[in-house]
Write a protein that holds these residues in place. Structure first.
Motif: not given
Ligand code: ADP
Ligand code: DP6
Ligand code: CO
Length: 350
Positions: A17, A20, A153-155, A158
Motif C-alpha cells: 500500500y 491515498k 493507519s492504513g496498514s 490488515r
C-alpha cells in the motif's frame, strides 16, 4: 473500572500500500496484500481502561511516553467511532454500564522498534482498536473493525487478521467497502517463515504518511505502478492458495522494488533503503542464483529493515548466508579469525 488488554501482531505487505486517494478517510490508491506474523514475535500490546472517576479527557501512552489525542486526528477518530458503536449497544440495553461516557486511559507497548519501517503503526493501531472493541464488548466482526483501524493507519486494517490478508481498496466514497479480509488462514502454509533483519532501529526520517502523500503529489511512475497492482494481487493470491513459493517470492521482490522505485521517483526523493539493505538484496539474489531456484524473497517497507520470506527447508541456508555477510557482534566474538564481512568468501554452497 473496566479494563481490556489485547496484543496485535505486525503484518508485512508483499503487495504494498503506498498512496491515498482520500487522506482523511485513509482510502488507498491500490489494494494490498500482506502476511501477518506470529503473535509471539513482533507485536503491540494495548491496555484500555474506562472509569467514571477519571479526570475528563482521554489519554494515551506509547512505550511509556504520552501522545496527544487530537479530536478529529487518527487516534481521536478511532476512539470516537468505537465509542459511537458502544453507545448504540447501551441504547439497546439499559443495563449496560455507560462506558461510552467515561474517560479512557490507554497504554501501549511495542516489543520492537517503533517508526523504523517494521510496521509499528499496523500492529499499534490494530491493538488499539481491538482493545477498545474488547473493553466495549462490541459485536462487530474483524472486517468491520478493520474499517476503523484503517482510519488510524492504513496498514493496521490488515493486522486484525492472521495469515494472508488482502485490503480491498473499495469503490465507495465513504470507505465502507475499503476493508481487510483473510484470504488464507495462518495454518494454510505453515512452512513459510519470515526472517526479520534489523538494519537500523532508528526512527525513519520520512514517515509513511508524509512519504506516500509526496509520492501521490509528485511521482509520475506511481501511475505505472498502479496499473500493475491488480494483476499482481490476483497472481499472488493464486500463488498463496497453491503454495507456489517461487511465484510468491518473485511477486514479493518485484513489488518491493517497484515501491522503492516510486519512492526514488518522488520529488524530493525518498530513500528508505540504505547500503546494507541493498547488500541484503544482492545476497538474496546471489543465494537464489547459486541454488538454481528461488528459495528466498526479500521485501522492505518504509525503512531499511529487511523481511526475508523462505520455506522451512531453506531457512537455515538463508540465515547462514545473512550471518556470513552481516555477522552481529555476537557472531564476531566467536569468530576465531575475526573476519570482516567483506573478507568472507562468496560461496553459498558450502
Ligand atoms: P512504521 O513503519 O513503524 O509503521 P509509521 O511512520 O507508519 O512507522 O508510524 C509510526 C507511528 O505509529 C508512531 O509514531 C505512532 O504515532 C504510531 N504507533 C506506533 N505504535 C503504536 C502503538 N502501539 N499504539 C499507538 N500508536 C502507535
Ligand atoms: C510501506 O499504514 O504506515 O508499510 O496509512 O499513513 O498510517 P498510514 O501509512 P502506513 O503505510 C504502510 C506502507 C508500507 C506498505 C504496507 O504496509 O502495505
Ligand atoms: Co506504518
Amino acid at each position: 473500572m473496566y479494563e481490556a488488554t489485547v496484543s496485535a501482531p505486525v503484518n508485512i505487505a508483499c503487495i504494498k500500500y503506498w498512496g491515498k486517494r482520500d487522506t482523511k478517510l485513509i482510502l488507498p490508491t491500490n489494494s494490498s496484500l500482506s502476511v501477518t506474523l506470529d503473535q509471539d514475535h513482533l507485536r503491540s500490546t494495548t491496555t484500555s481502561r474506562a472509569d467514571e472517576s477519571f479526570e475528563k479527557g482521554d489519554r494515551l501512552w506509547l512505550n511509556g511516553k504520552e501522545e496527544t489525542i487530537k479530536q478529529g486526528g487518527r487516534l481521536g477518530v478511532c476512539i470516537s467511532e468505537l465509542r459511537g458503536w458502544r453507545k448504540i449497544e447501551e441504547d439497546k440495553d439499559s443495563s449496560l454500564p455507560k462506558l461510552s461516557q467515561w474517560p479512557l486511559r490507554i497504554a501501549s507497548y511495542n516489543n520492537f522498534p517503533t517508526a523504523a519501517g517494521l510496521a509499528s503503526s499496523a500492529s499499534g493501531l490494530a491493538a488499539l482498536v481491538a482493545s477498545l472493541a474488547k473493553l466495549f464488548q462490541l459485536p462487530q466482526n474483524a472486517s468491520q473493525l478493520s474499517i476503523i483501524a484503517r482510519q488510524g493507519s492504513g496498514s493496521a486494517c490488515r493486522s486484525l487478521f492472521g495469515g494472508y490478508v488482502a485490503w480491498r481498496e473499495g469503490t465507495e466514497k465513504d470507505g465502507s467497502d475499503s476493508l481487510a479480509e483473510q484470504i488464507e488462514s495462518e495454518t494454510h502454509w505453515p512452512e513459510i517463515h519470515a526472517l526479520i533483519c534489523v538494519v537500523s532501529d532508528a526512527k525513519k526520517g520520512t514517515s509513511s504518511t508524509s512519504g506516500m502523500q509526496r509520492t501521490v503529489e509528485t511521482s509520475t511512475l506511481l501511475k505505472e505502478r498502479l496499473n500493475l497492482v491488480p494483476s499482481r494481487m490476483n497472481d499472488i493470491s493464486q500463488a498463496i492458495r497453491s503454495k507456489n513459493f517461487e511465484k510468491f517470492a518473485i511477486l514479493t521482490m518485484k513489488d518491493s522494488n517497484s515501491f522503492h522505485s516510486v519512492c526514488l521517483d518522488t520529488f524530493p526523493p525518498i530513500f528508505y533503503l540504505n547500503d546494507v539493505s541493498k547488500s541484503i538484496i544482492q545476497v538474496i539474489e546471489e543465494l537464489n542464483r547459486s541454488s538454481g531456484k528461488i528459495i528466498a524473497a526479500y521485501t522492505f517497507d518504509a525503512g531499511p529493515n529487511a523481511v526475508i520470506y523462505s520455506l522451512q527447508e531453506n531457512i537455515g541456508k538463508v540465515i547462514g548466508a545473512i550471518k556470513k555477510f552481516f555477522p552481529t557482534e555476537e557472531d564476531n566474538q566467536v569468530d576465531p579469525f575475526n573476519t570482516k564481512p567483506e573478507e568472507l568468501p562468496v560461496d553459498f554452497n558450502e
